[in-house]
Write a protein that holds these residues in place. Structure first.
Motif, PDB file in Angstrom:
ATOM      1  N   VAL A  52     -19.382 -14.566 -30.471  1.00 26.82           N
ATOM      2  CA  VAL A  52     -18.727 -15.058 -29.272  1.00 26.82           C
ATOM      3  C   VAL A  52     -18.315 -13.824 -28.494  1.00 26.82           C
ATOM      4  O   VAL A  52     -17.557 -12.994 -28.989  1.00 26.82           O
ATOM      5  N   THR A  53     -18.833 -13.694 -27.301  1.00 26.55           N
ATOM      6  CA  THR A  53     -18.506 -12.524 -26.480  1.00 26.55           C
ATOM      7  C   THR A  53     -17.222 -12.777 -25.695  1.00 26.55           C
ATOM      8  O   THR A  53     -16.699 -13.891 -25.675  1.00 26.55           O
ATOM      9  N   ALA A  54     -16.746 -11.747 -25.043  1.00 26.98           N
ATOM     10  CA  ALA A  54     -15.534 -11.866 -24.233  1.00 26.98           C
ATOM     11  C   ALA A  54     -15.772 -12.871 -23.110  1.00 26.98           C
ATOM     12  O   ALA A  54     -16.783 -12.821 -22.413  1.00 26.98           O
ATOM     13  N   ILE A  55     -14.825 -13.791 -22.964  1.00 23.51           N
ATOM     14  CA  ILE A  55     -14.875 -14.784 -21.893  1.00 23.51           C
ATOM     15  C   ILE A  55     -13.632 -14.589 -21.043  1.00 23.51           C
ATOM     16  O   ILE A  55     -12.510 -14.704 -21.543  1.00 23.51           O
ATOM     17  N   ASN A  56     -13.825 -14.266 -19.782  1.00 22.99           N
ATOM     18  CA  ASN A  56     -12.718 -14.031 -18.857  1.00 22.99           C
ATOM     19  C   ASN A  56     -13.086 -14.632 -17.506  1.00 22.99           C
ATOM     20  O   ASN A  56     -13.791 -14.015 -16.719  1.00 22.99           O
ATOM     21  N   GLU A  57     -12.598 -15.843 -17.258  1.00 21.58           N
ATOM     22  CA  GLU A  57     -12.938 -16.567 -16.040  1.00 21.58           C
ATOM     23  C   GLU A  57     -11.673 -16.989 -15.307  1.00 21.58           C
ATOM     24  O   GLU A  57     -10.723 -17.465 -15.910  1.00 21.58           O
ATOM     25  N   ILE A  58     -11.698 -16.806 -13.979  1.00 23.68           N
ATOM     26  CA  ILE A  58     -10.610 -17.280 -13.129  1.00 23.68           C
ATOM     27  C   ILE A  58     -11.245 -17.866 -11.876  1.00 23.68           C
ATOM     28  O   ILE A  58     -12.251 -17.344 -11.375  1.00 23.68           O
ATOM     29  N   SER A  59     -10.697 -18.974 -11.409  1.00 25.32           N
ATOM     30  CA  SER A  59     -11.182 -19.586 -10.172  1.00 25.32           C
ATOM     31  C   SER A  59     -10.002 -20.184  -9.420  1.00 25.32           C
ATOM     32  O   SER A  59      -8.993 -20.558 -10.022  1.00 25.32           O
ATOM     33  N   VAL A  60     -10.138 -20.257  -8.096  1.00 22.94           N
ATOM     34  CA  VAL A  60      -9.097 -20.844  -7.248  1.00 22.94           C
ATOM     35  C   VAL A  60      -9.626 -22.116  -6.615  1.00 22.94           C
ATOM     36  O   VAL A  60     -10.832 -22.299  -6.463  1.00 22.94           O
ATOM     37  N   SER A  61      -8.700 -22.995  -6.221  1.00 20.90           N
ATOM     38  CA  SER A  61      -9.074 -24.316  -5.715  1.00 20.90           C
ATOM     39  C   SER A  61      -9.527 -24.300  -4.266  1.00 20.90           C
ATOM     40  O   SER A  61     -10.141 -25.249  -3.810  1.00 20.90           O
ATOM     41  N   GLY A  62      -9.220 -23.285  -3.519  1.00 18.43           N
ATOM     42  CA  GLY A  62      -9.567 -23.240  -2.098  1.00 18.43           C
ATOM     43  C   GLY A  62      -8.587 -22.357  -1.363  1.00 18.43           C
ATOM     44  O   GLY A  62      -7.782 -21.658  -1.979  1.00 18.43           O
ATOM     45  N   ASP A  63      -8.647 -22.395  -0.054  1.00 16.51           N
ATOM     46  CA  ASP A  63      -7.757 -21.567   0.757  1.00 16.51           C
ATOM     47  C   ASP A  63      -6.450 -22.297   1.049  1.00 16.51           C
ATOM     48  O   ASP A  63      -6.438 -23.520   1.232  1.00 16.51           O
ATOM     49  N   PRO A  64      -5.349 -21.549   1.128  1.00 14.78           N
ATOM     50  CA  PRO A  64      -4.066 -22.174   1.480  1.00 14.78           C
ATOM     51  C   PRO A  64      -4.050 -22.540   2.967  1.00 14.78           C
ATOM     52  O   PRO A  64      -4.902 -22.101   3.741  1.00 14.78           O
ATOM     53  N   SER A  65      -3.057 -23.326   3.341  1.00 18.87           N
ATOM     54  CA  SER A  65      -2.850 -23.646   4.752  1.00 18.87           C
ATOM     55  C   SER A  65      -2.434 -22.381   5.494  1.00 18.87           C
ATOM     56  O   SER A  65      -1.981 -21.406   4.875  1.00 18.87           O
ATOM     57  N   ASP A  66      -2.574 -22.408   6.804  1.00 25.31           N
ATOM     58  CA  ASP A  66      -2.154 -21.264   7.615  1.00 25.31           C
ATOM     59  C   ASP A  66      -0.656 -21.018   7.429  1.00 25.31           C
ATOM     60  O   ASP A  66       0.134 -21.964   7.409  1.00 25.31           O
ATOM     61  N   LEU A  67      -0.288 -19.758   7.301  1.00 26.50           N
ATOM     62  CA  LEU A  67       1.115 -19.366   7.203  1.00 26.50           C
ATOM     63  C   LEU A  67       1.574 -18.967   8.604  1.00 26.50           C
ATOM     64  O   LEU A  67       1.143 -17.931   9.125  1.00 26.50           O
TER      65      LEU A  67
END
Length: 162
Positions: A29-44
């Motif tokens: 089993v090799t190194a598993i490093n995953e990150i994901s985001v749901s989308g862009d935030p609303s305008d600030l």
């Protein structure tokens, strides 16, 4: 007929020799490093202030992230593509996955890829989703009027022991 029956019964009790063989199964089993985001935030957008005070902050907590890692002592860093203009501060707060440390507002206004800010630390093996990302934009009156602009925020899941 009797001879046929005896032969059948006799053959039924004869043990047949079994033939076996083996295989070697290699695995890893090799190194598993995953990150994901749901989308862009609303305008600030900062558009109000209390008389005698700095402008009110703009906040957004509508996006989330997911993480899967089988590593230990991992961390998530945050950086923007270019520093924020004078008088503006951009903070990000990542909810920490189980067992990790985070969940605090971190100023990423000048955090670029070469100077990324630690957002979550002490991440061990985990698979979790729906972790909240909160952005806060603050401005001083010295920032003046700032036309609409954008920054690209990069989150990196990396080895936290280095």
């Amino acid at each position: 007929f009797i001879l046929a029956a005896l032969l059948t019964l006799g053959l039924g009790s004869v043990a047949w020799a079994a033939d076996t063989d083996t295989q070697t199964v290699n695995y890893e089993v090799t190194a598993i490093n995953e990150i994901s985001v749901s989308g862009d935030p609303s305008d600030l957008v900062i558009h109000t202030a209390t008389a005698g005070s700095q402008p009110d902050n703009a906040t957004d907590a509508t996006t989330t992230y997911a993480i899967t890692t089988n590593g230990t002592s991992m961390k998530i860093t945050g950086a923007i593509d270019e520093a924020m203009p004078e008088g503006l501060t951009l903070e990000v707060n990542l909810a920490a996955p189980t067992g990790a440390t985070g969940g605090t507002d971190v100023d990423i206004s000048s955090a670029t890829e070469t100077s990324a800010a630690d957002l979550v630390t002490g991440i061990g093996p985990v698979a979790q989703e729906g972790l909240t990302i909160t952005y806060t934009l603050s401005a001083t009156v010295a920032a003046g009027v700032v036309t609409s602009a954008e920054k690209t925020v990069t989150f990196t899941l990396t080895d936290g022991s280095v």
